[in-house]
Write a protein that holds these residues in place. Structure first.
Motif, short mmCIF file in Angstrom:
data_model
loop_
_atom_site.label_atom_id
_atom_site.label_comp_id
_atom_site.label_asym_id
_atom_site.label_seq_id
_atom_site.Cartn_x
_atom_site.Cartn_y
_atom_site.Cartn_z
N GLY A 130 17.09 11.95 -44.28
CA GLY A 130 17.04 12.64 -45.56
C GLY A 130 17.38 11.74 -46.74
N GLN A 131 18.09 10.65 -46.49
CA GLN A 131 18.51 9.76 -47.57
C GLN A 131 18.64 8.33 -47.07
OE1 GLN A 131 21.77 11.14 -50.04
NE2 GLN A 131 22.56 9.07 -50.32
N ILE A 132 18.21 7.39 -47.88
CA ILE A 132 18.38 5.97 -47.60
C ILE A 132 19.09 5.34 -48.79
CG2 ILE A 132 17.25 3.76 -47.14
CD1 ILE A 132 14.92 5.28 -45.94
N ASN A 133 20.30 4.86 -48.57
CA ASN A 133 21.05 4.20 -49.64
C ASN A 133 20.57 2.76 -49.79
OD1 ASN A 133 22.59 6.51 -50.05
ND2 ASN A 133 24.23 5.83 -48.69
N LEU A 134 20.41 2.32 -51.03
CA LEU A 134 19.97 0.96 -51.31
C LEU A 134 21.18 0.11 -51.69
CD1 LEU A 134 16.66 1.61 -53.29
CD2 LEU A 134 17.00 1.27 -50.83
N LEU A 135 21.36 -0.99 -50.97
CA LEU A 135 22.49 -1.89 -51.19
C LEU A 135 21.99 -3.15 -51.89
CD1 LEU A 135 24.18 -1.62 -47.68
CD2 LEU A 135 24.58 -0.20 -49.71
N ASP A 136 22.67 -3.55 -52.94
CA ASP A 136 22.27 -4.72 -53.72
C ASP A 136 22.38 -5.97 -52.85
OD1 ASP A 136 21.67 -6.58 -55.63
OD2 ASP A 136 23.54 -6.33 -56.77
N ALA A 137 21.26 -6.67 -52.66
CA ALA A 137 21.24 -7.87 -51.83
C ALA A 137 22.07 -8.99 -52.43
CB ALA A 137 19.80 -8.36 -51.64
N GLY A 138 22.36 -8.91 -53.72
CA GLY A 138 23.15 -9.95 -54.37
C GLY A 138 24.63 -9.62 -54.44
N ASP A 139 25.01 -8.45 -53.90
CA ASP A 139 26.41 -8.01 -53.93
C ASP A 139 27.06 -8.37 -52.60
OD1 ASP A 139 28.84 -6.81 -54.17
OD2 ASP A 139 28.08 -4.77 -54.43
#
Length: 227
Positions: free
Chosen positions: A214-223
């Motif tokens: 139902g949901q996919i969280n996006l994580l900053d690749a530069g973090d």
């Protein structure tokens, strides 16, 4: 069958993520036996916060691999690189043109049906996009055909691969004008703000079966804290 095709699309994107960044180590991966839609299931995938989420202005690979989950295209290529209709219902090819009608069930998360006007808007943006301009240069124009439900692409000269080139993302009219725009499509997911970043929420109107997560969280690749 529809759920399986969507499952393969998500797995393909996740595999690309694993190749691009170690952020994918935090991803919960679906397995082939998981065929039941679970709206409470949450995955994580990497993206580049510094890059645009506008597919026509994005420059990096991290965000580009998300587009198949957010947007549809007129055609997609199969494992043998042959074009298969995606948004297209019926089509007819001549040496210098492709005439087509669209599926009637292509809807955004708000329930709005995508139309030929949305395709024409997206085509003009794609013609100016560094990512799509070269492949679309074979087309002289796109316009409404003899009836309002027919879309016609005219070629500069015959090209046997013309349908395979019509894979640019189609977005809702007026939603992709600037680099800061968050375009709306009719893919299996849509972008939504989450804190100071984004997540992808399942599109309840997706025509090809409900997403398994139902949901996919996006994580900053530069973090680094997200890795």
């Amino acid at each position: 069958m529809k759920e399986y095709r969507l499952f393969k699309k998500i797995i393909a994107v996740l595999c690309l993520c694993l190749l691009l960044t170690s952020c994918a180590d935090t991803t919960t991966v679906l397995h082939p036996g998981d065929t039941t839609t679970d709206p409470q299931s949450v995955l994580s995938m990497p993206y580049c916060k510094k890059d645009s989420m506008n597919p026509f202005l994005s420059t990096g690979k991290e965000n580009r691999i998300l587009w198949p989950l957010l947007f549809l295209s007129l055609f997609e290529t199969d494992n043998e690189f042959k074009p298969q209709p995606l948004m297209v219902d019926t089509y007819e090819i001549t040496p210098t043109s492709i005439s087509m009608t669209l599926r009637s069930e292509l809807r955004t998360p708000e329930g709005t049906e995508l139309s030929i006007a949305d395709v024409l808007y997206s085509f003009r943006l794609a013609q100016q996009s560094p990512q799509y301009a070269s492949s679309l240069s074979v087309f002289a124009e796109a316009k409404i055909g003899s009836t309002a439900n027919v879309l016609v692409f005219t070629l500069n000269k015959p090209n046997v691969n013309a349908c395979s080139l019509l894979t640019f993302p189609v977005v809702q009219y007026g939603t992709a004008d600037t680099e800061a725009s968050v375009p709306i499509g009719a893919g299996p997911y849509s972008l939504s703000k989450l804190n100071d970043g984004y997540c992808m929420i399942a599109n309840p109107y997706y025509f090809d079966g409900q997403p398994q997560s139902g949901q996919i969280n996006l994580l900053d690749a530069g973090d680094e804290s997200a890795q």
